[in-house]
Design a protein around this motif. Structure first.
Motif, PDB file in Angstrom:
ATOM      1  N   THR A   4      -5.057  12.280  -5.013  1.00  0.00           N
ATOM      2  CA  THR A   4      -5.380  11.052  -4.295  1.00  0.00           C
ATOM      3  C   THR A   4      -6.892  10.939  -4.156  1.00  0.00           C
ATOM      4  O   THR A   4      -7.570  11.930  -3.869  1.00  0.00           O
ATOM      5  CB  THR A   4      -4.693  10.991  -2.912  1.00  0.00           C
ATOM      6  OG1 THR A   4      -4.885   9.693  -2.351  1.00  0.00           O
ATOM      7  CG2 THR A   4      -5.216  12.043  -1.960  1.00  0.00           C
ATOM      8  N   VAL A  17      -0.262   7.169   2.416  1.00  0.00           N
ATOM      9  CA  VAL A  17      -0.535   7.407   0.997  1.00  0.00           C
ATOM     10  C   VAL A  17      -1.041   8.820   0.771  1.00  0.00           C
ATOM     11  O   VAL A  17      -0.628   9.513  -0.178  1.00  0.00           O
ATOM     12  CB  VAL A  17      -1.551   6.374   0.457  1.00  0.00           C
ATOM     13  CG1 VAL A  17      -2.038   6.771  -0.939  1.00  0.00           C
ATOM     14  CG2 VAL A  17      -0.939   4.986   0.407  1.00  0.00           C
ATOM     15  N   THR A  31       1.098  11.479  -1.401  1.00  0.00           N
ATOM     16  CA  THR A  31       0.543  12.002  -2.643  1.00  0.00           C
ATOM     17  C   THR A  31       0.472  13.518  -2.629  1.00  0.00           C
ATOM     18  O   THR A  31       0.786  14.172  -3.634  1.00  0.00           O
ATOM     19  CB  THR A  31      -0.856  11.410  -2.902  1.00  0.00           C
ATOM     20  OG1 THR A  31      -0.810   9.991  -2.760  1.00  0.00           O
ATOM     21  CG2 THR A  31      -1.342  11.756  -4.298  1.00  0.00           C
ATOM     22  N   THR A  52      -3.306   8.290  -6.868  1.00  0.00           N
ATOM     23  CA  THR A  52      -3.233   7.173  -5.931  1.00  0.00           C
ATOM     24  C   THR A  52      -4.631   6.871  -5.428  1.00  0.00           C
ATOM     25  O   THR A  52      -5.485   7.752  -5.322  1.00  0.00           O
ATOM     26  CB  THR A  52      -2.322   7.485  -4.733  1.00  0.00           C
ATOM     27  OG1 THR A  52      -2.840   8.608  -4.003  1.00  0.00           O
ATOM     28  CG2 THR A  52      -0.907   7.769  -5.188  1.00  0.00           C
ATOM     29  N   VAL A 109       3.040   2.669  -3.877  1.00  0.00           N
ATOM     30  CA  VAL A 109       2.731   3.934  -4.561  1.00  0.00           C
ATOM     31  C   VAL A 109       4.015   4.689  -4.896  1.00  0.00           C
ATOM     32  O   VAL A 109       4.092   5.382  -5.928  1.00  0.00           O
ATOM     33  CB  VAL A 109       1.762   4.817  -3.748  1.00  0.00           C
ATOM     34  CG1 VAL A 109       0.431   4.119  -3.534  1.00  0.00           C
ATOM     35  CG2 VAL A 109       2.352   5.275  -2.425  1.00  0.00           C
ATOM     36  N   THR A 145      -0.925   2.836   6.585  1.00  0.00           N
ATOM     37  CA  THR A 145      -0.561   2.907   5.173  1.00  0.00           C
ATOM     38  C   THR A 145      -1.370   3.967   4.435  1.00  0.00           C
ATOM     39  O   THR A 145      -0.822   4.715   3.623  1.00  0.00           O
ATOM     40  CB  THR A 145      -0.747   1.545   4.475  1.00  0.00           C
ATOM     41  OG1 THR A 145      -2.115   1.127   4.528  1.00  0.00           O
ATOM     42  CG2 THR A 145       0.123   0.491   5.114  1.00  0.00           C
ATOM     43  N   LYS A 146      -2.664   4.063   4.718  1.00  0.00           N
ATOM     44  CA  LYS A 146      -3.496   4.998   3.964  1.00  0.00           C
ATOM     45  C   LYS A 146      -3.277   6.445   4.401  1.00  0.00           C
ATOM     46  O   LYS A 146      -3.332   7.363   3.566  1.00  0.00           O
ATOM     47  CB  LYS A 146      -4.967   4.599   4.059  1.00  0.00           C
ATOM     48  CG  LYS A 146      -5.275   3.280   3.340  1.00  0.00           C
ATOM     49  CD  LYS A 146      -4.866   3.317   1.869  1.00  0.00           C
ATOM     50  CE  LYS A 146      -5.238   2.042   1.128  1.00  0.00           C
ATOM     51  NZ  LYS A 146      -4.883   2.089  -0.307  1.00  0.00           N
ATOM     52  N   ASN A 166       0.809  -1.220   0.000  1.00  0.00           N
ATOM     53  CA  ASN A 166       0.000   0.000   0.000  1.00  0.00           C
ATOM     54  C   ASN A 166       0.837   1.263   0.000  1.00  0.00           C
ATOM     55  O   ASN A 166       0.446   2.262  -0.623  1.00  0.00           O
ATOM     56  CB  ASN A 166      -0.911   0.029   1.232  1.00  0.00           C
ATOM     57  CG  ASN A 166      -1.865  -1.138   1.291  1.00  0.00           C
ATOM     58  OD1 ASN A 166      -1.917  -1.963   0.383  1.00  0.00           O
ATOM     59  ND2 ASN A 166      -2.615  -1.228   2.373  1.00  0.00           N
ATOM     60  N   LEU A 167       1.960   1.249   0.702  1.00  0.00           N
ATOM     61  CA  LEU A 167       2.760   2.471   0.842  1.00  0.00           C
ATOM     62  C   LEU A 167       3.998   2.453  -0.041  1.00  0.00           C
ATOM     63  O   LEU A 167       4.177   3.337  -0.871  1.00  0.00           O
ATOM     64  CB  LEU A 167       3.131   2.669   2.310  1.00  0.00           C
ATOM     65  CG  LEU A 167       3.752   4.023   2.678  1.00  0.00           C
ATOM     66  CD1 LEU A 167       2.897   5.179   2.189  1.00  0.00           C
ATOM     67  CD2 LEU A 167       3.956   4.105   4.188  1.00  0.00           C
ATOM     68  N   ALA A 190      -6.275   6.011  -2.281  1.00  0.00           N
ATOM     69  CA  ALA A 190      -6.135   5.961  -0.826  1.00  0.00           C
ATOM     70  C   ALA A 190      -7.433   5.417  -0.242  1.00  0.00           C
ATOM     71  O   ALA A 190      -7.945   4.397  -0.689  1.00  0.00           O
ATOM     72  CB  ALA A 190      -5.778   7.332  -0.265  1.00  0.00           C
TER      73      ALA A 190
END
Length: 237
Positions: free
Chosen positions: A180, A160, A164, A137, A117, A156-157, A113-114, A139
């Motif tokens: 994102t 992100v 981004t 991305t 990207v 992770t989100k 996830n991270l 997210a």
């Protein structure tokens, strides 16, 4: 990028769910689309079901590996000679209290996830500079709203979203747009769900596809850099 016909897009995690729904909409708009996933046979099956044989490409790539993403982008450039849109969509989720989460689950989410990207952008940024393209991305509202049993996924989100937004500031001097997209509940196979009529209230993958089209058609002077999107009405339980 109002005129989309003939433009080239790359979507990671494109064999199902949101990635597949976005690919459908981009193909319908006349674009050429490459989709990737870790298992080539699965991606090839998805590509075949999307049709548009001369405008679809199936690629094997594990986004947790920069080398895989570099090879995927090079194959796109070798075939079509340009890359205009990239959607870093691949993702995984494991949900459990932090004291029960395994190290393997944590690292898989971070790596996919991270780190994913970053790898996708690192592999494609020079092509996007040439095309003055668009990097997006996928997210989640979990990138701004934390919840119990979501420590790894939230981490992770949130990452992100921050990644981004900072990348957007770095790359706009090259006329690269960066956004994102942060969906709430989407009717996909994510986290073992099997989409059916119970998911009718959720955002549908094609809805995200329509959102991506809207972003691509927006005037170049205007950039929605962070888009939250949620079901109109939550499920009534």
């Amino acid at each position: 990028m109002k005129e989309l016909e003939g433009k080239v897009a790359y979507i990671t995690g494109g064999s199902k769910g949101i990635g597949y729904g976005v690919a459908e909409k981009l193909l319908a708009a006349g674009m050429k689309v490459a989709i990737s996933g870790r298992t080539l046979t699965t991606v090839e099956k998805a590509a075949k079901s999307l049709g548009a044989e001369d405008r679809i490409m199936a690629l094997a790539s594990d986004v947790s590996k920069l080398g895989d993403e570099v090879k995927a982008v090079q194959k796109i450039m070798d075939r079509w000679g340009q890359l205009d849109v990239v959607l870093a969509n691949a993702g995984v989720g494991h949900f459990s209290p932090i004291d029960e989460m395994s190290e393997a689950e944590w690292h898989q989410m971070i790596d996919t996830n991270l780190n994913g990207v970053f790898h996708t952008l690192k592999a494609s940024v020079e092509a996007l500079k040439k095309s003055k393209g668009y990097y997006m991305t996928l997210a989640s509202l979990a990138g701004t709203n934390f919840f119990a049993s979501g420590a790894g996924y939230n981490a992770t989100k949130f990452g992100v979203v921050g990644f981004t937004q900072a990348a957007m500031l770095d790359l706009r001097k090259y006329d690269i747009k960066v956004s994102t997209i942060m969906p709430g509940s989407v009717a996909t196979h994510f986290a073992g769900n099997e989409p059916d009529e119970k998911d009718a209230w959720k955002i549908q993958p094609e809805d995200i596809g329509e959102l991506v089209i809207d972003l691509l058609k927006m005037h170049p002077r205007t950039l929605p850099s962070k888009i939250e999107v949620r079901p109109t009405r939550p499920d009534k339980k």
